[in-house]
Design a protein around this motif. Structure first.
Motif, PDB file in Angstrom:
ATOM      1  N   GLU A  86       0.796  -1.230   0.000  1.00 26.46           N
ATOM      2  CA  GLU A  86       0.000   0.000   0.000  1.00 26.46           C
ATOM      3  C   GLU A  86       0.827   1.279   0.000  1.00 26.46           C
ATOM      4  N   LYS A  87       2.040   1.213   0.548  1.00 25.81           N
ATOM      5  CA  LYS A  87       2.835   2.436   0.682  1.00 25.81           C
ATOM      6  C   LYS A  87       4.114   2.433  -0.154  1.00 25.81           C
ATOM      7  N   VAL A  88       4.853   1.338  -0.109  1.00 20.96           N
ATOM      8  CA  VAL A  88       6.154   1.326  -0.769  1.00 20.96           C
ATOM      9  C   VAL A  88       6.016   1.177  -2.277  1.00 20.96           C
ATOM     10  N   ALA A  89       5.273   0.192  -2.720  1.00 15.28           N
ATOM     11  CA  ALA A  89       5.151  -0.051  -4.170  1.00 15.28           C
ATOM     12  C   ALA A  89       4.638   1.167  -4.938  1.00 15.28           C
ATOM     13  N   PRO A  90       3.600   1.884  -4.459  1.00 12.81           N
ATOM     14  CA  PRO A  90       3.086   3.018  -5.230  1.00 12.81           C
ATOM     15  C   PRO A  90       4.042   4.210  -5.308  1.00 12.81           C
ATOM     16  N   GLN A  91       4.994   4.297  -4.386  1.00  8.75           N
ATOM     17  CA  GLN A  91       5.936   5.420  -4.402  1.00  8.75           C
ATOM     18  C   GLN A  91       7.367   4.905  -4.242  1.00  8.75           C
ATOM     19  N   PHE A  92       7.660   3.865  -5.006  1.00 12.11           N
ATOM     20  CA  PHE A  92       8.938   3.173  -4.883  1.00 12.11           C
ATOM     21  C   PHE A  92      10.119   4.126  -5.041  1.00 12.11           C
ATOM     22  N   ASP A  93      10.116   4.941  -6.094  1.00 11.14           N
ATOM     23  CA  ASP A  93      11.252   5.823  -6.362  1.00 11.14           C
ATOM     24  C   ASP A  93      11.470   6.825  -5.233  1.00 11.14           C
ATOM     25  N   ALA A  94      10.376   7.364  -4.699  1.00 13.37           N
ATOM     26  CA  ALA A  94      10.493   8.347  -3.618  1.00 13.37           C
ATOM     27  C   ALA A  94      11.047   7.701  -2.352  1.00 13.37           C
ATOM     28  N   VAL A  95      10.601   6.490  -2.048  1.00 11.05           N
ATOM     29  CA  VAL A  95      11.106   5.783  -0.869  1.00 11.05           C
ATOM     30  C   VAL A  95      12.586   5.451  -1.047  1.00 11.05           C
ATOM     31  N   ALA A  96      12.946   4.976  -2.230  1.00 11.38           N
ATOM     32  CA  ALA A  96      14.352   4.653  -2.492  1.00 11.38           C
ATOM     33  C   ALA A  96      15.231   5.892  -2.356  1.00 11.38           C
ATOM     34  N   LEU A  97      14.772   7.015  -2.882  1.00 12.01           N
ATOM     35  CA  LEU A  97      15.549   8.247  -2.794  1.00 12.01           C
ATOM     36  C   LEU A  97      15.690   8.701  -1.355  1.00 12.01           C
ATOM     37  N   MET A  98      14.621   8.583  -0.575  1.00 13.60           N
ATOM     38  CA  MET A  98      14.674   8.973   0.831  1.00 13.60           C
ATOM     39  C   MET A  98      15.683   8.126   1.593  1.00 13.60           C
ATOM     40  N   LEU A  99      15.657   6.819   1.368  1.00 17.71           N
ATOM     41  CA  LEU A  99      16.594   5.944   2.072  1.00 17.71           C
ATOM     42  C   LEU A  99      18.023   6.195   1.623  1.00 17.71           C
ATOM     43  N   ALA A 100      18.219   6.399   0.320  1.00 15.18           N
ATOM     44  CA  ALA A 100      19.565   6.667  -0.188  1.00 15.18           C
ATOM     45  C   ALA A 100      20.140   7.950   0.391  1.00 15.18           C
ATOM     46  N   SER A 101      19.265   8.904   0.727  1.00 17.76           N
ATOM     47  CA  SER A 101      19.747  10.188   1.266  1.00 17.76           C
ATOM     48  C   SER A 101      20.453  10.021   2.607  1.00 17.76           C
ATOM     49  N   TYR A 102      20.185   8.904   3.304  1.00 17.77           N
ATOM     50  CA  TYR A 102      20.868   8.668   4.578  1.00 17.77           C
ATOM     51  C   TYR A 102      22.373   8.512   4.385  1.00 17.77           C
ATOM     52  N   GLY A 103      22.798   8.153   3.180  1.00 19.83           N
ATOM     53  CA  GLY A 103      24.229   8.042   2.934  1.00 19.83           C
ATOM     54  C   GLY A 103      24.955   9.366   3.098  1.00 19.83           C
ATOM     55  N   GLY A 104      24.246  10.463   2.854  1.00 18.25           N
ATOM     56  CA  GLY A 104      24.876  11.770   2.968  1.00 18.25           C
ATOM     57  C   GLY A 104      25.107  12.217   4.401  1.00 18.25           C
ATOM     58  N   THR A 105      24.362  11.613   5.337  1.00 19.96           N
ATOM     59  CA  THR A 105      24.506  11.974   6.758  1.00 19.96           C
ATOM     60  C   THR A 105      24.632  10.709   7.604  1.00 19.96           C
ATOM     61  N   ASP A 106      25.294   9.714   7.065  1.00 17.32           N
ATOM     62  CA  ASP A 106      25.331   8.404   7.712  1.00 17.32           C
ATOM     63  C   ASP A 106      25.924   8.471   9.112  1.00 17.32           C
ATOM     64  N   ALA A 156      29.881   8.510  -4.973  1.00 15.27           N
ATOM     65  CA  ALA A 156      29.648   7.495  -3.942  1.00 15.27           C
ATOM     66  C   ALA A 156      28.176   7.442  -3.570  1.00 15.27           C
ATOM     67  N   LEU A 157      27.543   8.598  -3.455  1.00 19.32           N
ATOM     68  CA  LEU A 157      26.122   8.640  -3.111  1.00 19.32           C
ATOM     69  C   LEU A 157      25.275   8.055  -4.235  1.00 19.32           C
ATOM     70  N   ASP A 158      25.672   8.286  -5.474  1.00 24.77           N
ATOM     71  CA  ASP A 158      24.951   7.703  -6.602  1.00 24.77           C
ATOM     72  C   ASP A 158      25.035   6.185  -6.579  1.00 24.77           C
ATOM     73  N   ARG A 159      26.200   5.657  -6.218  1.00 26.02           N
ATOM     74  CA  ARG A 159      26.349   4.205  -6.153  1.00 26.02           C
ATOM     75  C   ARG A 159      25.486   3.625  -5.032  1.00 26.02           C
ATOM     76  N   LEU A 160      25.430   4.318  -3.908  1.00 26.64           N
ATOM     77  CA  LEU A 160      24.565   3.860  -2.821  1.00 26.64           C
ATOM     78  C   LEU A 160      23.103   3.882  -3.246  1.00 26.64           C
ATOM     79  N   HIS A 161      22.727   4.928  -3.970  1.00 26.35           N
ATOM     80  CA  HIS A 161      21.355   5.017  -4.477  1.00 26.35           C
ATOM     81  C   HIS A 161      21.057   3.826  -5.391  1.00 26.35           C
ATOM     82  N   GLY A 162      22.033   3.448  -6.192  1.00 24.75           N
ATOM     83  CA  GLY A 162      21.855   2.301  -7.075  1.00 24.75           C
ATOM     84  C   GLY A 162      21.622   1.013  -6.303  1.00 24.75           C
ATOM     85  N   TRP A 163      22.346   0.831  -5.199  1.00 22.54           N
ATOM     86  CA  TRP A 163      22.140  -0.362  -4.379  1.00 22.54           C
ATOM     87  C   TRP A 163      20.734  -0.376  -3.797  1.00 22.54           C
TER      88      TRP A 163
END
Length: 237
Positions: free
Chosen positions: A77-97, A147-154
Motif C-alpha cells: 500500500e505504501k512502498v510499491a506506489p511510491q517506490f522511487d520516492a522511498v528509495a531516494l529517501m533511504l539513499a539520502s541517509y548516505g549523505g549523513t550516515d 559514492a552517493l549515486d552508487r549507494l542510491h543504485g544499491w
C-alpha cells in the motif's frame, strides 16, 4: 499504517499458490491488505510466516503482534506506489550516515567508534564502491556525489519487499551503510542495532541506564530484527 482491531473470524490460516507467489487463506477467504488490495507474497516462506501470525491470534486481532503482516501491507500500500520516492529517501541517509560522524571526546569513545565503525566504512568503499568521508563533530560534511549515486543504485536495486525491509534497517539506526550491510550479509540485525548504539551504550556504562530509554532501545532492536526477517523470508531461491 492505521491500526485496526477486529474479532477473530477464521478457524485456520493457510496458503495457496497464486500468480506471482502465494496467497494467505483465512478459511476460504483470501487475505487482503486493509485497503483491500491483493496480497500476493513472493515466497512460500514469507506467506507461511504471515499465515502463522494470523493463526497465533486470539479472540481479538492484535496488530502489534503481527509485524510481518503489517510490513507486507506497507509494502503493497505504501512502498510499491511510491517506490522511487522511498528509495531516494533511504539513499539520502548516505549523505549523513551515522558511521561518518564521530565523537570529539573522550578519546576512549573516539577509539571505540573507529574500531567498531571503521571496518564498515572500509567495506562500503571496497564492496559497495562508495567511500564515505568521516568527520568528528556534528558539522555536516559533503560526501562524494559519485559514492552517493552508487549507494542510491544499491537501494534502487531492491524489490518492494526488500525496500520495505531496508526502510527500518536504515531509518532506525540512522545509517544506510548498516542497513545495506545487513541485506548484503556483512552483519546481522542484532549487530546493526549494537553498532548504532555505540554512543548511547558508552554513556549508559558511565552514567547508568535510563529505564525508559532502555525500553525504547529494545523496541527498536525488535523492529530491526523483524525487518531483517522480512528481508530473508522474501528472498527467492
Amino acid at each position: 499504517m492505521s491500526e485496526w482491531k477486529a474479532r477473530r473470524f477464521w478457524t485456520t490460516a493457510d496458503l495457496r499458490p497464486a500468480d506471482g507467489g502465494f496467497e494467505v487463506m483465512l478459511d476460504s477467504r483470501v487475505l487482503r491488505t486493509p485497503g483491500k488490495h491483493a496480497l500476493v507474497l513472493p515466497t512460500e516462506a514469507l506467506a507461511r510466516a504471515v499465515a502463522d501470525e494470523w493463526m497465533a491470534q486470539g479472540d481479538m486481532i492484535a496488530p502489534l503482534t503481527m509485524p510481518l503482516t503489517r510490513a507486507v501491507n506497507s509494502a503493497v500500500e505504501k512502498v510499491a506506489p511510491q517506490f522511487d520516492a522511498v528509495a531516494l529517501m533511504l539513499a539520502s541517509y548516505g549523505g549523513t550516515d551515522l558511521l561518518s560522524y564521530r565523537a570529539t571526546d573522550p578519546q576512549v569513545l573516539i577509539d571505540l567508534q573507529a574500531r567498531e565503525w571503521g571496518p564498515l566504512i572500509d567495506w562500503s568503499a571496497d564492496h559497495l564502491g562508495a567511500p564515505l568521508r568521516v568527520t568528528h563533530g556534528v558539522i555536516p560534511i559533503d560526501q562524494d556525489p559519485d559514492a552517493l549515486d552508487r549507494l542510491h543504485g544499491w537501494v534502487r536495486g531492491q524489490d518492494q519487499w526488500g525496500l520495505t525491509a531496508l526502510h527500518d534497517l536504515v531509518t532506525i539506526p540512522g545509517s544506510l551503510i548498516l542497513g545495506l550491510a545487513v541485506i548484503q550479509g556483512r552483519i546481522d540485525g542484532a549487530e546493526a542495532h549494537r553498532l548504532s548504539r555505540i554512543d548511547e551504550d558508552f554513556q549508559a556504562e558511565r552514567w547508568g541506564a535510563d529505564e525508559e530509554a532502555t525500553e525504547v532501545a529494545e523496541g527498536r532492536r525488535l523492529s530491526i530484527l523483524s525487518a531483517e526477517r522480512l528481508w530473508r523470508l522474501s528472498r527467492k531461491g
